[in-house]
Design a protein around this motif. Structure first.
Motif, short mmCIF file in Angstrom:
data_model
loop_
_atom_site.label_atom_id
_atom_site.label_comp_id
_atom_site.label_asym_id
_atom_site.label_seq_id
_atom_site.Cartn_x
_atom_site.Cartn_y
_atom_site.Cartn_z
N ALA A 34 -0.93 -1.88 12.47
CA ALA A 34 0.33 -1.15 12.23
C ALA A 34 0.59 -0.93 10.75
CB ALA A 34 1.49 -1.91 12.86
N GLY A 35 -0.34 -1.36 9.90
CA GLY A 35 -0.20 -1.11 8.48
C GLY A 35 0.32 -2.30 7.69
N ASN A 36 0.44 -2.09 6.38
CA ASN A 36 0.91 -3.13 5.46
C ASN A 36 2.29 -2.77 4.92
OD1 ASN A 36 -2.28 -3.14 5.23
ND2 ASN A 36 -1.58 -5.15 4.59
N THR A 37 2.75 -3.58 4.00
CA THR A 37 4.03 -3.30 3.34
C THR A 37 3.94 -1.99 2.58
OG1 THR A 37 4.43 -5.67 3.08
CG2 THR A 37 5.68 -4.17 1.65
N ALA A 38 4.92 -1.11 2.79
CA ALA A 38 4.93 0.19 2.11
C ALA A 38 5.41 0.02 0.67
CB ALA A 38 5.83 1.17 2.86
N MET A 39 4.55 0.37 -0.25
CA MET A 39 4.85 0.22 -1.67
C MET A 39 6.14 0.92 -2.06
SD MET A 39 4.77 2.16 -4.69
CE MET A 39 3.59 3.46 -4.39
N GLU A 40 6.28 2.19 -1.63
CA GLU A 40 7.42 2.99 -2.05
C GLU A 40 8.75 2.41 -1.56
OE1 GLU A 40 5.59 4.50 1.70
OE2 GLU A 40 4.85 4.08 -0.32
N GLU A 41 8.73 1.78 -0.39
CA GLU A 41 9.96 1.21 0.16
C GLU A 41 10.39 -0.04 -0.61
OE1 GLU A 41 9.96 0.89 4.43
OE2 GLU A 41 8.70 2.67 4.64
N THR A 80 0.84 -1.19 0.00
CA THR A 80 0.00 0.00 0.00
C THR A 80 0.88 1.25 0.00
OG1 THR A 80 -0.09 0.07 2.43
CG2 THR A 80 -1.83 -1.17 1.29
N VAL A 81 0.33 2.33 -0.54
CA VAL A 81 1.03 3.61 -0.53
C VAL A 81 1.15 4.09 0.92
CG1 VAL A 81 0.95 6.03 -1.26
CG2 VAL A 81 0.20 4.20 -2.82
N ASN A 82 2.33 4.52 1.29
CA ASN A 82 2.63 4.97 2.65
C ASN A 82 2.52 3.87 3.69
OD1 ASN A 82 2.98 7.50 1.54
ND2 ASN A 82 1.08 8.36 2.36
N GLY A 83 2.30 2.64 3.23
CA GLY A 83 2.19 1.52 4.17
C GLY A 83 0.92 1.53 5.00
N ILE A 84 -0.13 2.23 4.53
CA ILE A 84 -1.35 2.31 5.33
C ILE A 84 -2.01 0.93 5.36
CG2 ILE A 84 -1.70 4.74 4.79
CD1 ILE A 84 -4.01 3.82 2.94
N GLY A 85 -2.79 0.70 6.39
CA GLY A 85 -3.47 -0.58 6.51
C GLY A 85 -3.91 -0.84 7.94
#
Length: 389
Positions: free
Chosen positions: A96-103, A88-93
């Motif tokens: 604690a969120g998901n894998t950050a796409m940009e990273e 996801t973009v910015n790791g949102i989810g």
């Protein structure tokens, strides 16, 4: 649903059966963010080694960030053979969120020597996409977030700044332009060296003589010790403070101030100014205003034709009693060649209104010499000090 806590043998059987049933993509999720990179790599490799039909499908992974390892686990899965990452973009989810796409994208791009894969993502849209999502969701990105955080390409250490200016790749493994950022940010503070500060001054359009630079850096270090970050607006003010002249060489000099005010009559000020650049000719103007200072400043602006304004006004009583000497400090702001420049002005007088008018003129004089420095004129004359009455 929770592959990383499943029995590997059973998981391999399920993946094989799924592919045999016609699936072309099989997802291996770490739904609760339990895995660590070595475990996840081992699990994906196990599937490649024990599922006979695995080459007929794309192995995908879906990682959560409960232990802060979502990106690391996804990278480990790519190394082990996975060819799709749900992110996801910015790791949102959730949680604690998901894998950050940009990273993941920039890790694959930056370390292509290890992965030998590519994503096809237009990385120059990463920052714009990140900001778009922030605007939509209202959830800000933490400053130290990798790739898209405000500090991702910011440098404060003097050694780092100097190295970056000489050769960017010394302290940056990625080009900021590759993710849609125009350039790296040199955060000016107490750790910054002369090289970085001079580079910022040049970018702002200022060229100072050696004496002015020496005074500027003394002021800069004093300010940097008192605040975490020094901004461009601060630098402009310091330029005005460091480029000072003798009293007789200042462009504007207040020759006289007369103020009339009362409870039932509007405040009125008569100000006489001598303009050094007009052959020391004296000009006067009368103006009304909301108090003596406002009336006097209005008169000064009419005389000089200046569009400058007072952004802040601070008053300190130096001595006690009703005849106390008042010291006034102002920040004067003016639009010049498409940008905003600032200067400090100061003066002292028993009369608060007179001190305020003198401080405004002091600020105007500093703005005049900031304009000279900004035009890169040669042979800058020395000196312009604080206003004195």
């Amino acid at each position: 649903m929770d592959a990383t806590r499943s029995d590997p043998v059973f998981l391999a059987e399920m993946v094989h059966a799924t592919i045999e049933a016609g699936a072309t993509t099989v997802n291996i999720p770490d739904t609760v963010g339990y895995a660590i990179p070595s475990d996840f790599h081992r699990l994906i490799r196990y599937l490649f080694e024990h599922v006979p039909s695995i080459n007929r499908a794309v192995i995908s992974v879906h990682c959560h960030n409960d232990l802060g390892l979502a990106v690391a686990n996804s990278i480990a899965a790519i190394e082990a053979g996975a060819r799709q990452v749900e992110c996801t973009v910015n790791g949102i989810g959730e949680r604690a969120g998901n894998t950050a796409m940009e990273e993941v994208v920039m890790a694959v791009k930056t370390r292509g020597d290890l992965f030998n894969v590519r994503t096809g993502v237009n990385t120059k849209q990463i920052m714009q996409t990140s900001r778009l999502l922030t605007n939509i969701t209202g959830v800000s990105v933490q400053p130290n977030k990798a790739i898209v955080g405000g500090n991702a390409f910011a440098h404060e250490s003097g050694i780092h700044q100097d190295g970056l200016l000489k050769h960017a790749m010394t302290y940056e493994i990625m080009k900021p332009e590759d993710v849609g950022i125009s350039k790296s940010t040199l955060v000016l503070g107490k750790h910054s060296g002369r090289h970085a500060v001079l580079d910022r001054l040049t970018s702002l359009g200022f060229q100072l003589g050696q004496d002015e630079l020496d005074r500027f850096f003394r002021l800069f270090k004093a300010l940097a010790d008192s605040k975490k970050e020094v901004f461009d607006e601060d630098l402009m003010v310091l330029v005005g403070e460091s480029i000072f002249r003798e009293e007789k060489q200042r462009r504007y000099k207040v020759e006289n101030v007369q103020i009339s005010t009362g409870m039932f009559s509007p405040p009125m000020a008569l100000v006489t100014i001598k303009d050094h650049e007009r052959g020391n000719s004296e000009m006067f103007e009368v103006a009304h205003g909301n108090g003596g200072v406002d009336a006097g400043v209005t008169a000064v602006k009419r005389i000089t034709g200046s569009a400058a304004r007072i952004e802040s006004f601070n008053l300190v009583a130096i001595t006690g009693g009703s005849d106390a000497v008042a010291e006034v400090h102002v920040t004067v702001v003016e639009e010049y060649e498409g940008r905003e420049i600032k200067a400090f002005g100061s003066a002292a007088n028993i009369d608060v209104s007179i001190a305020g008018i003198h401080s405004f003129v002091d600020g105007l004089n500093k703005l005049e010499y900031m304009k000279i420095a900004g035009q890169h004129r040669q042979g800058l004359l020395n000196g312009m000090g604080n206003g004195k009455v």
